[in-house]
Design an enzyme around this catalytic site. Structure first.
Site, short mmCIF file in Angstrom:
data_model
loop_
_atom_site.label_atom_id
_atom_site.label_comp_id
_atom_site.label_asym_id
_atom_site.label_seq_id
_atom_site.Cartn_x
_atom_site.Cartn_y
_atom_site.Cartn_z
N ARG A 198 0.81 -1.23 0.00
CA ARG A 198 0.00 0.00 0.00
C ARG A 198 0.84 1.28 0.00
O ARG A 198 0.39 2.33 0.45
CB ARG A 198 -0.98 0.00 1.18
N SER B 32 -11.83 0.71 2.51
CA SER B 32 -11.36 0.13 3.77
C SER B 32 -10.77 1.21 4.66
O SER B 32 -9.94 2.00 4.23
CB SER B 32 -10.31 -0.94 3.50
N GLU C 286 -5.87 2.75 7.08
CA GLU C 286 -5.54 2.78 5.66
C GLU C 286 -6.04 4.09 5.06
O GLU C 286 -5.42 4.63 4.15
CB GLU C 286 -6.15 1.58 4.94
#
Length: 323
Positions: free
Chosen positions: A180, A228, A307
């Site tokens: 990520r 998310s 996130e």
């Protein structure tokens, strides 16, 4: 140029003199966020890729912070807005062209559109992003992933521009992708070239239909949300534990499905999605994030890492790449 505020009319006037795109002063950011949350800012809508470098160069000269914005998923913008230049990448940076398996994609191109068009031509690799609400630039910058894949697996090279307005082409080996993250800090992605693989059209169509159906029935994208909220816990010791393992499973096991802070709610459909159920503020969402962290920590001794990127008001992610 003397140091200016992004909200100073003189800054907007100087910017208009340098770019072909539109400059909007005191523009509400909620319209650019999938959360539908965010106060005012000075927004640049580039008409051509060169506008991005010109905007960054001027901001650098004037001492103005900046923030790059794609479709506005995976972020929480502050209620008070941003005293920064917001560069919104969309039309004007949404090109799509290919030579066989190599496709070059503009940063402002929506990832679902890139997924559908490449799949319709018989190529797999981007098709997994058919239900992901973001742009190519944001996806590359954040190394977005789903269904077991991510952007790092297909990228061959990227064109980026740094905070002084200088652009550069980087090969895949020069981009330090991790989970990520791309490592392209303080730069904006303008374009990406990816290498895809030929696939049977019937297989691609079936996979896309399945993934789109999963998105529709397994996630609450019919309500304003960011995707998310938390990363899944990682590490060998964690993987060996019994019981809930994903962030969503932990939040649900902590009894928080449906929990609310103000207008923000943990989705009853998927516990790692927090929705703007009723006019939520950024403070409401932040409060719900902190509640989930506290209760999961207390019950499972796991610290959930967001996130979603908390922008501006908490001092994070200004002078940084596209979201």
């Amino acid at each position: 140029m003397d140091q200016l505020s992004a909200r100073d009319p003189a800054f907007a006037q100087a910017l208009r003199a340098k770019v072909r795109g539109e400059v909007r002063e005191n523009e509400g950011l909620a319209r650019y966020s999938t959360y539908r949350i965010g106060g005012p800012a000075t927004v640049l809508l580039p008409a051509v890729p060169e506008d991005v470098g010109r905007g960054l160069a001027l901001a650098h000269e004037a001492g103005v912070p900046w923030f790059a914005l794609g479709l506005g998923s995976n972020i929480l913008l502050p209620d008070g807005g941003l005293d920064a230049l917001v560069i919104r990448l969309g039309k004007g940076l949404d090109t799509l062209r290919n030579e066989a398996e190599r496709w070059t994609l503009g940063a402002g191109l929506p990832a679902p559109l890139a997924a559908r068009r490449t799949a319709a031509a018989g190529y797999a690799g981007l098709h997994i992003f058919v239900g992901v609400p973001g742009t190519v630039g944001g996806g590359v910058y954040m190394n977005a992933g789903c269904h077991g894949g991510d952007w790092s697996e297909v990228v061959e090279r990227v064109t980026v521009v740094d905070e002084t307005g200088v652009d550069r082409v980087l090969t895949r080996d020069e981009v330090p992708f991790t989970y990520r993250r791309s490592g392209l800090d303080r730069r904006i992605v303008l374009e990406a070239t990816v290498r895809l693989r030929a696939a049977e059209q019937t297989d691609l169509d079936e996979q896309i239909a399945e993934m789109f159906e999963w998105r529709q029935h397994g996630t609450p994208f019919n309500q304003p949300c960011c995707g998310s909220v938390f990363k899944n816990p990682a590490g060998p010791s964690w993987k060996q534990q019994d019981g809930p393992r994903t962030a969503g499973q932990l939040i649900e096991a902590a009894g928080l499905k449906g929990a609310r802070v103000g207008g923000a709610q943990v989705s009853p459909m998927h516990a790692n999605y927090f929705v703007n159920a009723d006019g939520a503020s950024a403070a409401d969402v932040r409060g719900l994030i902190e509640r989930a962290q506290r209760e999961v920590q207390a019950r499972f001794d796991v610290r959930l890492e967001p996130e979603v990127k908390l922008i501006g008001a908490w001092g994070e992610y200004l002078n940084d790449g596209e979201r």
